[in-house]
Design a protein around this motif. Structure first.
Motif, PDB file in Angstrom:
ATOM      1  N   PHE A  24     -30.094  51.465  62.617  1.00  0.00           N
ATOM      2  CA  PHE A  24     -30.896  51.658  61.407  1.00  0.00           C
ATOM      3  C   PHE A  24     -29.957  51.726  60.202  1.00  0.00           C
ATOM      4  O   PHE A  24     -29.555  52.800  59.781  1.00  0.00           O
ATOM      5  N   ASP A  25     -29.593  50.559  59.694  1.00  0.00           N
ATOM      6  CA  ASP A  25     -28.588  50.506  58.629  1.00  0.00           C
ATOM      7  C   ASP A  25     -29.161  49.863  57.359  1.00  0.00           C
ATOM      8  O   ASP A  25     -30.357  49.585  57.278  1.00  0.00           O
ATOM      9  N   THR A  26     -28.294  49.636  56.390  1.00  0.00           N
ATOM     10  CA  THR A  26     -28.753  49.077  55.112  1.00  0.00           C
ATOM     11  C   THR A  26     -29.235  47.634  55.280  1.00  0.00           C
ATOM     12  O   THR A  26     -30.112  47.187  54.551  1.00  0.00           O
ATOM     13  N   ARG A  29     -32.798  47.878  56.305  1.00  0.00           N
ATOM     14  CA  ARG A  29     -33.568  48.291  55.132  1.00  0.00           C
ATOM     15  C   ARG A  29     -33.808  47.103  54.196  1.00  0.00           C
ATOM     16  O   ARG A  29     -34.910  46.905  53.681  1.00  0.00           O
ATOM     17  N   SER A  33     -37.406  45.214  53.134  1.00  0.00           N
ATOM     18  CA  SER A  33     -37.914  45.048  51.765  1.00  0.00           C
ATOM     19  C   SER A  33     -38.097  43.569  51.417  1.00  0.00           C
ATOM     20  O   SER A  33     -39.046  43.214  50.716  1.00  0.00           O
ATOM     21  N   GLN A 114     -40.950  53.586  64.827  1.00  0.00           N
ATOM     22  CA  GLN A 114     -39.933  54.320  64.087  1.00  0.00           C
ATOM     23  C   GLN A 114     -39.964  53.869  62.637  1.00  0.00           C
ATOM     24  O   GLN A 114     -40.216  52.698  62.351  1.00  0.00           O
ATOM     25  N   GLU A 115     -39.722  54.810  61.747  1.00  0.00           N
ATOM     26  CA  GLU A 115     -39.625  54.460  60.342  1.00  0.00           C
ATOM     27  C   GLU A 115     -38.294  53.768  60.117  1.00  0.00           C
ATOM     28  O   GLU A 115     -37.457  53.692  61.013  1.00  0.00           O
ATOM     29  N   ILE A 116     -38.072  53.295  58.904  1.00  0.00           N
ATOM     30  CA  ILE A 116     -36.894  52.481  58.607  1.00  0.00           C
ATOM     31  C   ILE A 116     -35.573  53.247  58.842  1.00  0.00           C
ATOM     32  O   ILE A 116     -34.530  52.651  59.089  1.00  0.00           O
ATOM     33  N   ASP A 117     -35.645  54.594  58.808  1.00  0.00           N
ATOM     34  CA  ASP A 117     -34.436  55.399  59.062  1.00  0.00           C
ATOM     35  C   ASP A 117     -34.360  55.877  60.517  1.00  0.00           C
ATOM     36  O   ASP A 117     -33.491  56.672  60.868  1.00  0.00           O
ATOM     37  N   GLY A 118     -35.307  55.403  61.354  1.00  0.00           N
ATOM     38  CA  GLY A 118     -35.280  55.764  62.772  1.00  0.00           C
ATOM     39  C   GLY A 118     -36.180  56.918  63.153  1.00  0.00           C
ATOM     40  O   GLY A 118     -36.352  57.213  64.336  1.00  0.00           O
ATOM     41  N   THR A 119     -36.791  57.586  62.167  1.00  0.00           N
ATOM     42  CA  THR A 119     -37.679  58.715  62.441  1.00  0.00           C
ATOM     43  C   THR A 119     -38.904  58.272  63.248  1.00  0.00           C
ATOM     44  O   THR A 119     -39.599  57.341  62.842  1.00  0.00           O
TER      45      THR A 119
END
Ligand code: NI
Length: 172
Positions: A24-26, A29, A33, A114-119
């Motif tokens: 889950f990196d930039t 992300r 987008s 999972q959300e974009i940050d892994g949550t």
């Protein structure tokens, strides 16, 4: 932001089983987008990474009413945990331009992703959101909405789609 090229049926990337995302990196992300931007520009209500040529388990959706605020949703490694009811609504797909058909789906679904940050997150979806989740998650398994039509309807689709493609070629 940039608009990505949408791959059209019968591009082989659309038939692959997409890979699970573990980092889950930039870069991830940025991809999410760009996919949202591409979806809004199309315009569409959902887009899966394989449709932009990237065979990874990432989808973006926004099924909010057209006259309301945007409600972008990014789902990484989404999976359907439970289903309820049945519905049959007309669907289209940015990878199958100018073709629409009714598809039988579950009316409600519980989705884990999972959300974009892994949550990790779980939601219940119904209406257009439920249909869209099922359609986009299918993309991650190499399934298009036309694969869910009856054999007869699917052969009609192939003939009609060939004509659509020929017309598109003439316009280019
Ligand atoms: Ni689609």
């Amino acid at each position: 932001m940039s608009i990505l090229r949408i791959h059209h049926y019968p591009d082989p990337v659309l038939k692959l089983k997409a890979e699970r995302i573990t980092v889950f990196d930039t870069e991830l992300r940025a991809l999410a987008s760009h996919m949202l931007e591409t979806m809004y520009a199309a315009p569409g209500v959902g887009l899966a990474a394989p449709q932009v040529g990237i065979s990874r388990r990432l989808i973006v959706l926004d099924c909010s009413p057209k006259d309301g605020d945007r409600q972008p949703l990014v789902a990484v490694n989404p999976e359907i945990l439970a289903r309820e009811g049945e519905c049959c609504e007309e669907e289209g797909c940015l990878s199958v331009p100018e073709y629409y058909a009714k598809v039988v789906r579950s009316e409600k679904v519980r989705v884990r992703f999972q959300e974009i940050d892994g949550t990790p997150r779980e939601i219940e979806a119904d209406g257009l959101w439920a249909i869209c989740f099922q359609h986009e998650i299918d993309h991650l398994d190499g399934i298009l909405f036309v694969d869910r039509l009856s054999p007869l309807k699917r052969s009609l689709f192939r003939k009609k789609y060939q004509k659509i493609q020929e017309q598109r070629q003439e316009q280019l």
